[in-house]
Each structure stands twice: as C-alpha cells, then as structure tokens.
Design a protein around this motif. Structure first.
Motif, mmCIF file in Angstrom:
data_model
loop_
_atom_site.group_PDB
_atom_site.id
_atom_site.type_symbol
_atom_site.label_atom_id
_atom_site.label_comp_id
_atom_site.label_asym_id
_atom_site.label_seq_id
_atom_site.Cartn_x
_atom_site.Cartn_y
_atom_site.Cartn_z
ATOM 1 N N TYR A 63 31.546 49.046 49.342
ATOM 2 C CA TYR A 63 30.398 49.081 48.440
ATOM 3 C C TYR A 63 30.913 48.969 47.009
ATOM 4 C CZ TYR A 63 26.126 50.679 46.185
ATOM 5 O OH TYR A 63 24.998 50.762 45.396
ATOM 6 N N TYR A 64 30.318 48.060 46.246
ATOM 7 C CA TYR A 64 30.696 47.858 44.848
ATOM 8 C C TYR A 64 29.430 47.932 44.013
ATOM 9 C CZ TYR A 64 32.477 45.534 40.664
ATOM 10 O OH TYR A 64 32.836 45.234 39.377
ATOM 11 N N PHE A 65 29.483 48.652 42.896
ATOM 12 C CA PHE A 65 28.319 48.842 42.038
ATOM 13 C C PHE A 65 28.732 48.699 40.581
ATOM 14 C CE2 PHE A 65 25.843 51.741 39.364
ATOM 15 C CZ PHE A 65 24.564 51.295 39.610
ATOM 16 N N GLU A 66 27.944 47.944 39.819
ATOM 17 C CA GLU A 66 28.149 47.815 38.369
ATOM 18 C C GLU A 66 26.821 48.082 37.680
ATOM 19 O OE1 GLU A 66 30.217 44.365 36.707
ATOM 20 O OE2 GLU A 66 30.758 43.820 38.753
ATOM 21 N N ASN A 67 26.886 48.780 36.549
ATOM 22 C CA ASN A 67 25.707 49.036 35.738
ATOM 23 C C ASN A 67 26.083 48.776 34.282
ATOM 24 O OD1 ASN A 67 23.759 50.359 34.054
ATOM 25 N ND2 ASN A 67 23.073 51.496 35.849
ATOM 26 N N TYR A 68 25.359 47.884 33.645
ATOM 27 C CA TYR A 68 25.604 47.538 32.236
ATOM 28 C C TYR A 68 24.392 47.895 31.401
ATOM 29 C CZ TYR A 68 29.444 44.687 33.968
ATOM 30 O OH TYR A 68 30.592 44.261 34.582
ATOM 31 N N ARG A 69 24.642 48.618 30.297
ATOM 32 C CA ARG A 69 23.644 48.900 29.273
ATOM 33 C C ARG A 69 24.349 48.788 27.933
ATOM 34 N NH1 ARG A 69 21.523 54.650 30.743
ATOM 35 N NH2 ARG A 69 23.220 54.669 32.232
ATOM 36 N N VAL A 123 29.498 51.028 33.847
ATOM 37 C CA VAL A 123 30.168 51.792 34.897
ATOM 38 C C VAL A 123 30.409 50.877 36.091
ATOM 39 C CG1 VAL A 123 28.031 52.668 35.942
ATOM 40 C CG2 VAL A 123 30.132 53.945 36.220
ATOM 41 N N ARG A 124 31.530 51.072 36.748
ATOM 42 C CA ARG A 124 31.875 50.329 37.968
ATOM 43 C C ARG A 124 32.352 51.329 39.006
ATOM 44 N NH1 ARG A 124 34.613 47.185 33.910
ATOM 45 N NH2 ARG A 124 33.332 45.387 33.438
ATOM 46 N N VAL A 125 31.867 51.186 40.238
ATOM 47 C CA VAL A 125 32.240 52.090 41.331
ATOM 48 C C VAL A 125 32.585 51.250 42.552
ATOM 49 C CG1 VAL A 125 31.451 53.931 42.855
ATOM 50 C CG2 VAL A 125 30.696 53.892 40.479
ATOM 51 N N VAL A 126 33.694 51.582 43.196
ATOM 52 C CA VAL A 126 34.095 50.913 44.430
ATOM 53 C C VAL A 126 34.325 51.987 45.485
ATOM 54 C CG1 VAL A 126 35.786 49.429 45.549
ATOM 55 C CG2 VAL A 126 35.233 49.074 43.142
ATOM 56 N N CYS A 127 33.669 51.846 46.638
ATOM 57 C CA CYS A 127 33.847 52.775 47.762
ATOM 58 C C CYS A 127 34.190 51.959 48.999
ATOM 59 C CB CYS A 127 32.562 53.537 48.048
ATOM 60 S SG CYS A 127 31.960 54.518 46.688
ATOM 61 N N SER A 128 34.947 52.570 49.890
ATOM 62 C CA SER A 128 35.313 51.884 51.119
ATOM 63 C C SER A 128 35.410 52.901 52.247
ATOM 64 C CB SER A 128 36.657 51.168 50.938
ATOM 65 O OG SER A 128 37.025 50.514 52.124
ATOM 66 N N TYR A 129 34.807 52.576 53.372
ATOM 67 C CA TYR A 129 34.870 53.411 54.571
ATOM 68 C C TYR A 129 35.526 52.589 55.666
ATOM 69 C CZ TYR A 129 31.240 56.017 52.133
ATOM 70 O OH TYR A 129 30.518 56.717 51.197
#
Length: 81
Positions: free
Chosen positions: A42-48, A53-59
């Motif tokens: 799972y990869y998530f980016e949020n720009y304002r 913010v960037r988040v990387v998760c792996s299962y």
C-alpha cells in the motif's frame, strides 16, 4: 511501489483532487521474489500547500499459510462439467 522483480498480480490506483489537496493511493498484490509468498503493498501520498506525506506499507504471508487459510475459511463450490 513494487520491486520490479516481483510478479504483479493486481494493481489499483486512485487519485482524489480537492481545491488545495491531492491524494494518491496505490494498492498492489504480488508474489515475493522467490515465489513462495503473497505480498500486499500500500502506497499513499497526500499533497497540500506547505505539507506533504508519503506512507508505504507491506504485508507478506507465505502461500502455504494463505492456501490453508482459504481452505479452512472459504466456502467450497463444486462444479460439474
């Protein structure tokens, strides 16, 4: 997001735009490099303005355990040709 050596099975990408914000999400399902495990990433980016913010998760779960879980938890359906 995924290591190019992994075999990608599924990829989902979502982009959400608001007035002053951009969100990008990516979910991927792949096989591990050795082919013995299933990997959910799972990869998530949020720009304002002034903030990002960037988040990387792996299962990861071994295919043998995943297969056993499917047999124990799934619903069997038999089909006749």
């Amino acid at each position: 997001m995924n290591d190019p050596r992994q075999a990608l099975l599924m990829l989902r990408q979502d982009i959400e735009r608001n007035a002053d914000e951009l969100q990008y999400r990516e979910q991927g399902l792949s096989l591990s490099e050795d082919g013995l495990a299933l990997v959910l990433s799972y990869y998530f980016e949020n720009y304002r303005p002034g903030y990002d913010v960037r988040v990387v998760c792996s299962y990861q779960v071994p295919l043998a355990e995943f297969t056993r879980w499917m047999i124990d938890s799934g619903r069997l359906r038999l089909y006749q040709p």
